[in-house]
Design a protein around this motif. Structure first.
Motif, PDB file in Angstrom:
ATOM      1  N   THR A 148       0.751  -1.226  -0.060  1.00  0.00           N
ATOM      2  CA  THR A 148      -0.177   0.063  -0.100  1.00  0.00           C
ATOM      3  C   THR A 148       0.878   1.238  -0.278  1.00  0.00           C
ATOM      4  O   THR A 148       0.599   2.164  -0.786  1.00  0.00           O
ATOM      5  CB  THR A 148      -0.886  -0.180   1.416  1.00  0.00           C
ATOM      6  OG1 THR A 148      -1.579  -0.935   0.974  1.00  0.00           O
ATOM      7  CG2 THR A 148      -1.734   1.471   1.422  1.00  0.00           C
ATOM      8  N   GLU A 149       1.811   1.319   0.833  1.00  0.00           N
ATOM      9  CA  GLU A 149       2.791   2.438   0.962  1.00  0.00           C
ATOM     10  C   GLU A 149       3.740   2.792  -0.290  1.00  0.00           C
ATOM     11  O   GLU A 149       3.773   3.600  -0.692  1.00  0.00           O
ATOM     12  CB  GLU A 149       3.677   2.488   2.114  1.00  0.00           C
ATOM     13  CG  GLU A 149       4.272   3.566   2.361  1.00  0.00           C
ATOM     14  CD  GLU A 149       5.167   3.655   3.862  1.00  0.00           C
ATOM     15  OE1 GLU A 149       6.074   4.562   3.933  1.00  0.00           O
ATOM     16  OE2 GLU A 149       5.121   2.652   4.634  1.00  0.00           O
ATOM     17  N   TYR A 150       4.417   1.590  -0.746  1.00  0.00           N
ATOM     18  CA  TYR A 150       5.441   1.898  -1.705  1.00  0.00           C
ATOM     19  C   TYR A 150       4.852   1.556  -3.194  1.00  0.00           C
ATOM     20  O   TYR A 150       4.865   2.482  -3.965  1.00  0.00           O
ATOM     21  CB  TYR A 150       6.512   1.076  -1.442  1.00  0.00           C
ATOM     22  CG  TYR A 150       7.059   1.509  -0.279  1.00  0.00           C
ATOM     23  CD1 TYR A 150       8.161   3.000  -0.426  1.00  0.00           C
ATOM     24  CD2 TYR A 150       7.278   1.066   1.031  1.00  0.00           C
ATOM     25  CE1 TYR A 150       8.536   3.227   0.901  1.00  0.00           C
ATOM     26  CE2 TYR A 150       7.735   1.358   2.030  1.00  0.00           C
ATOM     27  CZ  TYR A 150       8.624   2.654   1.934  1.00  0.00           C
ATOM     28  OH  TYR A 150       9.299   3.127   3.132  1.00  0.00           O
ATOM     29  N   ALA A 151       4.060   0.590  -3.041  1.00  0.00           N
ATOM     30  CA  ALA A 151       3.734   0.340  -4.766  1.00  0.00           C
ATOM     31  C   ALA A 151       2.459   1.320  -5.237  1.00  0.00           C
ATOM     32  O   ALA A 151       2.522   1.942  -6.338  1.00  0.00           O
ATOM     33  CB  ALA A 151       3.289  -1.132  -4.795  1.00  0.00           C
ATOM     34  N   TRP A 152       1.606   1.552  -4.095  1.00  0.00           N
ATOM     35  CA  TRP A 152       0.485   2.389  -4.578  1.00  0.00           C
ATOM     36  C   TRP A 152       0.860   3.742  -4.245  1.00  0.00           C
ATOM     37  O   TRP A 152       0.400   4.745  -4.864  1.00  0.00           O
ATOM     38  CB  TRP A 152      -0.750   1.932  -3.838  1.00  0.00           C
ATOM     39  CG  TRP A 152      -1.154   0.753  -4.429  1.00  0.00           C
ATOM     40  CD1 TRP A 152      -1.002  -0.647  -3.871  1.00  0.00           C
ATOM     41  CD2 TRP A 152      -1.927   0.406  -5.840  1.00  0.00           C
ATOM     42  NE1 TRP A 152      -1.361  -1.512  -4.831  1.00  0.00           N
ATOM     43  CE2 TRP A 152      -2.263  -1.156  -6.091  1.00  0.00           C
ATOM     44  CE3 TRP A 152      -2.453   1.266  -6.759  1.00  0.00           C
ATOM     45  CZ2 TRP A 152      -2.555  -1.660  -6.834  1.00  0.00           C
ATOM     46  CZ3 TRP A 152      -2.927   0.772  -8.020  1.00  0.00           C
ATOM     47  CH2 TRP A 152      -3.131  -0.696  -7.910  1.00  0.00           C
ATOM     48  N   GLY A 153       1.397   4.099  -2.953  1.00  0.00           N
ATOM     49  CA  GLY A 153       1.673   5.554  -2.266  1.00  0.00           C
ATOM     50  C   GLY A 153       2.768   5.955  -3.249  1.00  0.00           C
ATOM     51  O   GLY A 153       2.756   7.484  -3.120  1.00  0.00           O
ATOM     52  N   GLU A 154       3.902   5.345  -3.477  1.00  0.00           N
ATOM     53  CA  GLU A 154       4.982   5.910  -3.981  1.00  0.00           C
ATOM     54  C   GLU A 154       5.113   5.975  -5.675  1.00  0.00           C
ATOM     55  O   GLU A 154       5.158   6.820  -6.273  1.00  0.00           O
ATOM     56  CB  GLU A 154       6.355   5.297  -3.437  1.00  0.00           C
ATOM     57  CG  GLU A 154       7.568   5.900  -3.783  1.00  0.00           C
ATOM     58  CD  GLU A 154       7.761   7.111  -3.282  1.00  0.00           C
ATOM     59  OE1 GLU A 154       8.574   8.026  -3.929  1.00  0.00           O
ATOM     60  OE2 GLU A 154       7.292   7.734  -2.246  1.00  0.00           O
ATOM     61  N   ILE A 155       4.812   4.649  -6.084  1.00  0.00           N
ATOM     62  CA  ILE A 155       5.009   4.370  -7.548  1.00  0.00           C
ATOM     63  C   ILE A 155       3.630   4.932  -8.313  1.00  0.00           C
ATOM     64  O   ILE A 155       3.894   5.765  -9.256  1.00  0.00           O
ATOM     65  CB  ILE A 155       5.541   2.997  -7.862  1.00  0.00           C
ATOM     66  CG1 ILE A 155       6.676   2.646  -7.116  1.00  0.00           C
ATOM     67  CG2 ILE A 155       5.477   2.694  -9.287  1.00  0.00           C
ATOM     68  CD1 ILE A 155       7.786   3.646  -7.533  1.00  0.00           C
ATOM     69  N   TRP A 156       2.579   4.345  -7.972  1.00  0.00           N
ATOM     70  CA  TRP A 156       1.352   4.577  -8.770  1.00  0.00           C
ATOM     71  C   TRP A 156       0.981   6.045  -8.658  1.00  0.00           C
ATOM     72  O   TRP A 156       0.154   6.699  -9.198  1.00  0.00           O
ATOM     73  CB  TRP A 156       0.155   3.672  -7.952  1.00  0.00           C
ATOM     74  CG  TRP A 156       0.153   2.576  -8.713  1.00  0.00           C
ATOM     75  CD1 TRP A 156       0.929   1.548  -8.511  1.00  0.00           C
ATOM     76  CD2 TRP A 156      -0.738   2.070  -9.988  1.00  0.00           C
ATOM     77  NE1 TRP A 156       0.516   0.337  -9.519  1.00  0.00           N
ATOM     78  CE2 TRP A 156      -0.491   0.986 -10.472  1.00  0.00           C
ATOM     79  CE3 TRP A 156      -1.608   3.171 -10.542  1.00  0.00           C
ATOM     80  CZ2 TRP A 156      -1.241   0.148 -11.178  1.00  0.00           C
ATOM     81  CZ3 TRP A 156      -2.188   2.198 -11.662  1.00  0.00           C
ATOM     82  CH2 TRP A 156      -1.952   0.886 -11.909  1.00  0.00           C
TER      83      TRP A 156
END
Length: 125
Positions: free
Chosen positions: A41-49
């Motif tokens: 949630t934090e990195y794939a979605w919150g950072e990259i997406w």
């Protein structure tokens, strides 16, 4: 955990994959996989997406190709739904899978077409 990045990721994840799916994934997490839910949630979605360099639609197209190449049918079905939510058409999904047939192999593309047909049927697309 960076709360702002997590919250941003949670919103995007729900927008793309659907709130019901995301809420269930987080609520069903246990001591073994709870950290993975937070990481995704934090990195794939919150950072990259959330990066401005590509539209969500483009990220969805890329994910369909990459998940085909990696032969990850469960995640592929999820991202087919997400691609539709992001404005990708059924014909564009077909074109992605035809492209993957050449670069990833026919068996991978066949499985992806099969997964897409299941999702389209479930969603009435």
């Amino acid at each position: 955990m960076n709360r702002e990045r997590y919250d941003r990721g949670l919103k995007i994840r729900k927008d793309v994959l659907g709130a019901d799916y995301v809420d269930a994934a987080i609520q069903n997490a246990d001591d073994f996989n709870r950290d993975l839910q937070g990481l995704v949630t934090e990195y794939a979605w919150g950072e990259i997406w959330s990066r401005p360099g590509l539209a969500r639609r483009d990220r969805s197209l890329l994910n369909l190709a990459m998940l085909t190449a990696l032969n990850r049918p469960h995640e592929l079905k999820l991202h087919i739904r997400g691609a539709l939510a992001n404005g990708v058409t059924k014909d564009e999904i077909k074109e992605v899978f035809l492209q993957t047939a050449i670069y990833c192999g026919a068996p991978a593309a066949i499985d992806s077409f099969r997964a897409a047909k299941d999702v389209f049927k479930e969603m009435g697309v």
